[in-house]
Design a protein around this motif. Structure first.
Motif, PDB file in Angstrom:
ATOM      1  N   LYS A   2      47.291  42.881  34.868  1.00  0.00           N
ATOM      2  CA  LYS A   2      46.136  43.045  35.747  1.00  0.00           C
ATOM      3  C   LYS A   2      45.444  41.719  36.028  1.00  0.00           C
ATOM      4  O   LYS A   2      44.909  41.514  37.123  1.00  0.00           O
ATOM      5  N   GLU A   3      45.484  40.793  35.080  1.00  0.00           N
ATOM      6  CA  GLU A   3      44.797  39.520  35.327  1.00  0.00           C
ATOM      7  C   GLU A   3      45.438  38.751  36.483  1.00  0.00           C
ATOM      8  O   GLU A   3      44.761  38.015  37.206  1.00  0.00           O
ATOM      9  N   ARG A   4      46.739  38.931  36.665  1.00  0.00           N
ATOM     10  CA  ARG A   4      47.410  38.266  37.784  1.00  0.00           C
ATOM     11  C   ARG A   4      46.992  38.902  39.110  1.00  0.00           C
ATOM     12  O   ARG A   4      46.776  38.206  40.110  1.00  0.00           O
ATOM     13  N   LEU A   5      46.900  40.221  39.120  1.00  0.00           N
ATOM     14  CA  LEU A   5      46.437  40.909  40.319  1.00  0.00           C
ATOM     15  C   LEU A   5      44.999  40.518  40.645  1.00  0.00           C
ATOM     16  O   LEU A   5      44.658  40.257  41.805  1.00  0.00           O
ATOM     17  N   ASP A   6      44.149  40.452  39.628  1.00  0.00           N
ATOM     18  CA  ASP A   6      42.740  40.108  39.845  1.00  0.00           C
ATOM     19  C   ASP A   6      42.593  38.699  40.410  1.00  0.00           C
ATOM     20  O   ASP A   6      41.763  38.455  41.300  1.00  0.00           O
ATOM     21  N   ALA A   7      43.392  37.756  39.915  1.00  0.00           N
ATOM     22  CA  ALA A   7      43.291  36.373  40.392  1.00  0.00           C
ATOM     23  C   ALA A   7      43.676  36.279  41.866  1.00  0.00           C
ATOM     24  O   ALA A   7      43.013  35.590  42.657  1.00  0.00           O
ATOM     25  N   LEU A   8      44.736  36.955  42.240  1.00  0.00           N
ATOM     26  CA  LEU A   8      45.154  36.929  43.638  1.00  0.00           C
ATOM     27  C   LEU A   8      44.133  37.634  44.520  1.00  0.00           C
ATOM     28  O   LEU A   8      43.825  37.173  45.633  1.00  0.00           O
ATOM     29  N   ALA A   9      43.591  38.743  44.039  1.00  0.00           N
ATOM     30  CA  ALA A   9      42.575  39.474  44.812  1.00  0.00           C
ATOM     31  C   ALA A   9      41.341  38.608  45.042  1.00  0.00           C
ATOM     32  O   ALA A   9      40.759  38.617  46.138  1.00  0.00           O
ATOM     33  N   ARG A  10      40.927  37.841  44.030  1.00  0.00           N
ATOM     34  CA  ARG A  10      39.774  36.954  44.205  1.00  0.00           C
ATOM     35  C   ARG A  10      40.051  35.912  45.284  1.00  0.00           C
ATOM     36  O   ARG A  10      39.195  35.614  46.125  1.00  0.00           O
ATOM     37  N   ALA A  11      41.252  35.352  45.266  1.00  0.00           N
ATOM     38  CA  ALA A  11      41.604  34.333  46.250  1.00  0.00           C
ATOM     39  C   ALA A  11      41.606  34.909  47.659  1.00  0.00           C
ATOM     40  O   ALA A  11      41.092  34.294  48.601  1.00  0.00           O
ATOM     41  N   LEU A  12      42.179  36.097  47.832  1.00  0.00           N
ATOM     42  CA  LEU A  12      42.229  36.717  49.152  1.00  0.00           C
ATOM     43  C   LEU A  12      40.835  37.074  49.651  1.00  0.00           C
ATOM     44  O   LEU A  12      40.494  36.824  50.816  1.00  0.00           O
ATOM     45  N   THR A  13      40.017  37.640  48.777  1.00  0.00           N
ATOM     46  CA  THR A  13      38.667  38.025  49.183  1.00  0.00           C
ATOM     47  C   THR A  13      37.849  36.808  49.584  1.00  0.00           C
ATOM     48  O   THR A  13      37.136  36.823  50.598  1.00  0.00           O
ATOM     49  N   ALA A  14      37.963  35.730  48.810  1.00  0.00           N
ATOM     50  CA  ALA A  14      37.227  34.511  49.145  1.00  0.00           C
ATOM     51  C   ALA A  14      37.702  33.919  50.470  1.00  0.00           C
ATOM     52  O   ALA A  14      36.927  33.285  51.197  1.00  0.00           O
ATOM     53  N   ALA A  15      38.983  34.135  50.792  1.00  0.00           N
ATOM     54  CA  ALA A  15      39.534  33.610  52.043  1.00  0.00           C
ATOM     55  C   ALA A  15      39.134  34.451  53.249  1.00  0.00           C
ATOM     56  O   ALA A  15      39.162  33.956  54.375  1.00  0.00           O
TER      57      ALA A  15
END
Length: 300
Positions: free
Chosen positions: A158-171
């Motif tokens: 889940k930590e990998r999914l969360d990191a990618l989700a943060r990057a996409l949301t910030a973008a």
């Protein structure tokens, strides 16, 4: 993927992939687009030009190549299902390293194909709600007033999914991580299938379909919801119809646009997969079966 700046490959920088590539690049991430020779050269020279009411008009610089030559944190797979097998030659498993493979494809059957090639803990299926079109190589028109991503992956940490989700949301695209992969994929499928199949069958935008073919749309929504429920997904026909009614009337499905451009259709990935799931679970879907049959008979 524990740090803020990611290296992200985008396999198929078309309407969806081009938009995401440009947004991630603008947000400061390193983006490598994987495409054919001509498109890769255009992207290296001109970047990606985006026209968007939501995100503004801008040009983003990206790297581009025909094949991935180094490990990345994630690869967004945004090709059409009809060209998936050929496109995966651009993404060798041994080069990818432990990067996540994030397919944003229509349908529900592709994760199994990708897991067989890249491993179960590296495939993180996603769905995106957006209308975005490539009008020329590296030129993207984002037409919808939204861009939303649901990211999942039953076997991915889940930590990998969360990191990618943060990057996409910030973008730019609002991104959330959801736990139940089957439910996520069927939530998209149960909404997409009636929309794609009926706009394509009748050659009409959504507004005309929901007005002039309401009975057919309602029947197909109910059938698709029943299949979704049998597969562990959501089943709320009234909610689906309300969402259709809230969409801009001029909205077209990507399948309809492919028909207009004389491109191969994702009919098997959407209609075929729906019928196969219905058969597996013993769900009767006469209207859907008829529409898929009519589309196939029309040469699609």
């Amino acid at each position: 993927m524990a740090y803020d700046e990611l290296t992200v490959a985008v396999l198929g920088p078309g309407g969806i992939g081009g938009l995401l590539a440009a947004l991630l690049s603008r947000a400061g991430h390193r983006v490598i687009c994987l495409a054919g020779d001509k498109t890769a050269q255009t992207l290296r020279t001109d970047g990606i030009q985006v026209s968007s009411g939501q995100f503004g008009d801008f040009t983003a610089r990206v790297e581009a190549d025909t094949t991935l030559h180094e490990p990345v944190d994630a690869c967004l797979v945004t090709v059409k299902h009809t060209s998936l097998d050929a496109a995966l030659d651009r993404l060798p498993p041994e080069t990818l390293g432990d990067g996540l493979v994030v397919p944003l494809l229509n349908g529900v059957e592709h994760p199994a194909t990708l897991r067989a090639r890249y491993g179960p803990d590296r495939v993180a299926p996603a769905v995106i709600r957006v209308e975005s079109t490539r009008v020329a190589p590296g030129v993207i028109e984002h037409g919808s007033p939204f861009a939303e991503v649901d990211l999942t992956g039953d076997d991915v940490p889940k930590e990998r999914l969360d990191a990618l989700a943060r990057a996409l949301t910030a973008a730019g695209p609002t991104t959330r991580v959801l736990a139940d992969e089957s439910a996520v994929l069927w939530a998209k499928m149960s909404f997409l299938a009636p929309f794609a199949l009926l706009t394509t069958r009748h050659g009409l935008p959504l507004g005309d379909v929901r007005t002039h073919h309401r009975e057919e749309l309602t029947a197909m929504v109910e059938e698709t919801a029943a299949v979704s429920a049998a597969c562990g997904g959501p089943a709320d026909p009234a909610q689906a119809l309300a969402r259709y009614d809230a969409f801009p009337p001029q909205m077209k499905s990507s399948m309809q646009r492919d028909t207009e451009a004389d491109r191969p259709l994702e009919l098997d990935a959407i209609g075929g997969a729906l019928l196969r799931a219905a058969e597996r679970h013993g769900v009767d879907v006469p209207v859907t079966a008829r529409v898929v049959r009519e589309l196939r008979n029309a040469g699609h």
